[in-house]
Design an enzyme around this catalytic site. Structure first.
Site, PDB file in Angstrom:
ATOM      1  N   GLY A 161       0.830  -1.200   0.000  1.00  0.00           N
ATOM      2  CA  GLY A 161       0.000   0.000   0.000  1.00  0.00           C
ATOM      3  C   GLY A 161       0.869   1.256   0.000  1.00  0.00           C
ATOM      4  N   CYS A 162       0.234   2.394  -0.341  1.00  0.00           N
ATOM      5  CA  CYS A 162       0.993   3.639  -0.479  1.00  0.00           C
ATOM      6  C   CYS A 162       1.560   4.141   0.841  1.00  0.00           C
ATOM      7  CB  CYS A 162       0.120   4.717  -1.133  1.00  0.00           C
ATOM      8  SG  CYS A 162      -1.498   4.949  -0.364  1.00  0.00           S
ATOM      9  N   TYR A 163       0.734   4.270   1.855  1.00  0.00           N
ATOM     10  CA  TYR A 163       1.234   4.711   3.154  1.00  0.00           C
ATOM     11  C   TYR A 163       2.282   3.723   3.680  1.00  0.00           C
ATOM     12  CZ  TYR A 163      -2.570   8.105   4.157  1.00  0.00           C
ATOM     13  OH  TYR A 163      -3.439   9.180   4.163  1.00  0.00           O
TER      14      TYR A 163
END
Lengths: 346, 346, 346, 346
Positions: free
Chosen positions: C149-151
């Site tokens: 995921g991005c975070y």
């Protein structure tokens, strides 16, 4: 000045217009908001639905009841979407009870409303009892005030000095109007999604925005030869503000100084319209948060086009502020009462 | 397609235009950036001054030396401010060495340059050897390419199909042009301070933007009767993008379908100009990050105005991208080489 | 470097992740997008639904058919919302066919997925065949790549050098993570309405963002004592970008110079992670439009907190770019292939 | 309530703080702005320099003359940059004349001021006569009020309930504070250029913002063991608003309900601090345009961190509004006088 408290009701309090009315009326020295009404039958305290109102308002919407409203208030505001007030106001009109309607339902005659709003209009006899009232040119003889639209307000204030002097060349009226997002309302759709608006600019409704007929109607009222305008609307990636760029040719050759004077004379006794010094053009920041319309002009002798820039805060001068200004007129108060607002600036 | 490596130098690499050239040229399959030059004699690696270039470029500016540039490269780009290249290019012109100049110094004749830029122009004999080159209508016969301005590019692409068919009515050409801030450059002044730009919109330089003479000059080249336009520029609170709203009347009555066809025919073999379906208007997001100009039109039979919307990325199609497109033409490459860019969208 | 063309299919091409894959893959020298598939059975050319793709892509979604995909391509990307791929990939896994999944469906074990995503997970046996692959620490032994995921990507890159050296103090890991709106996806809801995002900042999902378990899982993989983190997410009023502010204490007293060296050593051979000079912190603009993660650190000897800032473009390094980087690894290409991107800057 | 008109002077009226004082004081029912003074000896009507003030203010700056100010007013506001008031206020202090100073010059003791502001402080004897006054905890015994800084206000209001109960764990106070641009002032530099701020987010002054010593000093006043905090400041791409994310551990194990009650009890009689319902966090929009500080909290039992979010309008609660609130206290008016402001919302 009449010091008597004016009790008001607001119908349609959860749209941006209704919330802005609540906000501005809080600081009006002689208004008391008695009741608020939703068409959705909400029964939660407004400060629960809208936390930003906590500590400032403690009021719960009650069912819409015209007779009760007429008994307990002096005026009702309609801040409903188009197509709603026309079905709710009959009793008020029959009783000659003061109404200020922020929607478009009573601005036009029945055929125009049907064409431009694609909805069934109120009956022409009801419509005849309403008055389209640009607050800065208040000449009201009716208790039903149809508050003008936001784009229409900015555009009419830009053109009034010329139209009133029969100076507009009908074949050369070009309006490039731009507004921030609050003008589009709360509904969730592609065109209000942050990703589609941010860092973007787009033209929507070229030639068919519903404000066109009310602009034309009012211009024609001032200058009988006007019956169409080239008018487009575009979306600015900001919260508030309308910027109208008007490009017009005139029926007479006039110097820039003369034109400047015409604008200054038209507005010299109108506290909410500020005309910039010659060739100085206003920007949106000057008026956001205020009930001012700022206007500037500059003439191009090569092209013979006069460029007029008119800026307003679409939620205030273009909606709730103008409604309160109309209310002040209706109740014989100084028109600036409760509207002494300075732009936020930074 | 010519596969030979094209060695280039860039003069004026620290303005937004120069940095954009560096960015786009990085992905050009047959270009090698040999040297970069500043007028400020910077001698720090470009990736130290500009951390975003780390790992991508390792190159230090060297002193500006025309003879050395001509020996070691095939082409020099000037991405300098106005008033700079005119004093630096004489040797290149005399040697017929390929130059692509992103500034305005060689776009106009000497008298016009003096009037509009308020600076001493290059000599007319030098100016005569330059070619104003809209890359989408490339007809170059010179090695000195004057890359058009950003507003000029968007406006000329909007009007070319009509001008080329002698259809523009000289007395009715109204251009309301708007740009994001990168068009204004890096300098620190009130008008670029975040607080003055954010949530704001303003019209600057109405009737006197320096792009007016180059637009008029090119229009006149297509349609001899054109020699003035009503042209204003406004500032959008975004980083990139130009949105031109053109309102024109025509010398002939033509149907909307015919007008649509004229635009489609003009651009059918021009890979970087995309004409929208009839009555569909483009927005800025469609083109930011690309070398595309997107154009849409809609006709109002009541007012007889044709509204044309033209959008570009001011740093790419309006500057560095068009420069590279011109370079591709000059070196007989497919004009899309290194410019196959898709809009960022989200 | 393997020069063979890699044929790919993309499932879920109309979300921001899928559109970003299309955009980035267009410039990959050895990839050919053979087919695209929607779960909604769209059958309109993608450039009709998405005008910004005109002239760049001409491809129509076809029905999702795993056997056909496995016959005609070398790899399939899933850019679907959470809860979708888990029901579609069984045949691919059984055939050991290369899959890169941008969703969260295969990042966690079954119990964690159920708790954090509140959906039925894929079976543990299928999950066991997937590999959670941070592209910068590629150690893949599976053909099913669960793209982080991005975070999680921004946070893990910030903490990896410390975790890999057992330096994190479990009781003092505070992450204040902020993202632009594209991370939230296309759906229309209150939190993505322009008026609610613009000029605003808000913390959403404090302590319960779905990226927490994958961050913890990977940290524990490096440093076995880590099993919880203090992690909040907030919304920035911008389109793209993640800014992670990490505040950590260490298990050992180390000088700022030593800490700087630990980060530099960890990333010296990792082309997409750039460590700033000591005490210099990166901002979002440096990385938007690129596949870089930029990291800076600064130590406060009074409080004993090390502040680490990590920035990425959430759509590229946080999604599609990392997916392509993983693909490059999977096919033994130089990991930077097709990802040589420079930040837009202005 | 005292109805007597309070005559005031403002020194430093052209910075954002001074302009905001002018704006807010316009609507204060018992304040009259008698004179305004610039350190630059401007002698142009303020509405000429600042067109947004036209029709609302007609007042020209006059030279700074303490004796004249003391004769003609009841109070003087200093809205000057740091390092200015310290050289101008001696006569006021000696005469025990009411001063409200929005700058940092009198918030700290002399050694701290010298370290953190890198300027020569006022003498300690003058500093001793000033009172650092958080208006919501007004306990003033001096006529010289040092108005707290914006970040300090938001942070102290977030932590006061815990500090006052000796609950803060000194080794675990992490503050991630973020502000809009107006907090940075009008000066033109790289960090305020629109292109560098828009679509960006950056951390500046980690560990060394000048508000750190006044926060620590006030916390220590409440809880003697506190003498350092982990405090960073970051720049949000918006005009106004501060969002403080505080992550703290406590000296005692307390339930989330108990913690909620501690906050509610602390603020129940403080009209300008609104505590959100348990686990509900405020956003910036709720308070911009108001003198409110909104606070929300949520506890994570796994990590033992309490997350507190505190939001204010940096120009109002963080500067001019708090100054007026302090003035109301000083003159025994209801502290909400002239500050009954509702958030703009849309």
């Amino acid at each position: 000045m009449n010091k008597k408290i004016i009790n008001v009701a607001i119908v349609g309090v959860t749209g941006y217009g209704g919330l802005e009315l609540l906000r501005l009326l809080h600081n009006h020295p002689t208004v008391h908001v008695v009741s608020i009404h939703n068409t959705s039958n909400d029964s939660e305290d407004i400060s629960v639905s809208y936390p930003h109102l906590q500590s400032m308002y403690k009021i719960t919407p009650t069912p819409f009841d015209p007779l009760h409203i007429m008994q307990s208030t002096d005026l009702v505001f309609f801040a409903t979407s188009s197509g709603v007030s026309k079905d709710l106001v009959q009793l008020f009109i029959e009783a000659n009870f003061p109404v200020i309607d922020l929607s478009g339902d009573f601005r036009l005659n029945a055929p125009d409303y049907e064409i431009w709003y694609k909805k069934t209009p109120a009956s022409q006899s009801l419509l005849d009892q309403a008055n389209y009232s640009l607050a800065d040119f208040y000449q009201n003889d009716s208790h039903y005030i149809a508050n003008p639209g936001c784009y229409a307000t900015a555009t009419l204030l830009a053109l009034a000095p010329l139209a009133q002097q029969q100076l507009l060349d009908q074949e050369n009226i070009v309006i490039d109007a731009k507004s921030g997002l609050s003008g589009a309302g709360k509904s969730l759709n592609l065109s209000s999604h942050f990703i589609n608006v941010n860092e973007n600019f787009s033209m929507y409704k070229p030639n068919h925005h519903q404000h066109i007929p009310e602009i034309t109607q009012q211009l024609k009222h001032w200058q009988a030869t006007i019956d169409h305008i080239q008018f487009t609307t575009s979306l600015l990636p900001i919260n508030r503000g309308i910027f109208v760029s008007a490009y017009v040719k005139l029926t007479k050759q006039l110097s820039a100084d003369t034109l400047q004077k015409i604008f200054e004379d038209t507005y010299k006794n109108k506290p909410f319209v500020r005309v910039m010094p010659k060739d100085q053009l206003p920007d949106i920041k000057q008026v956001v948060g205020t009930n001012f319309a700022d206007i500037g002009l500059t003439y191009n002798p090569n092209t013979k086009y006069l460029t007029i820039v008119s800026v307003i805060d679409n939620m205030i001068k273009g909606a709730a502020g103008q409604a309160i200004q109309n209310m002040n007129h209706l109740f014989n108060l100084d028109e600036t009462t409760g509207l002494q607002l300075i732009a936020q600036y930074a």
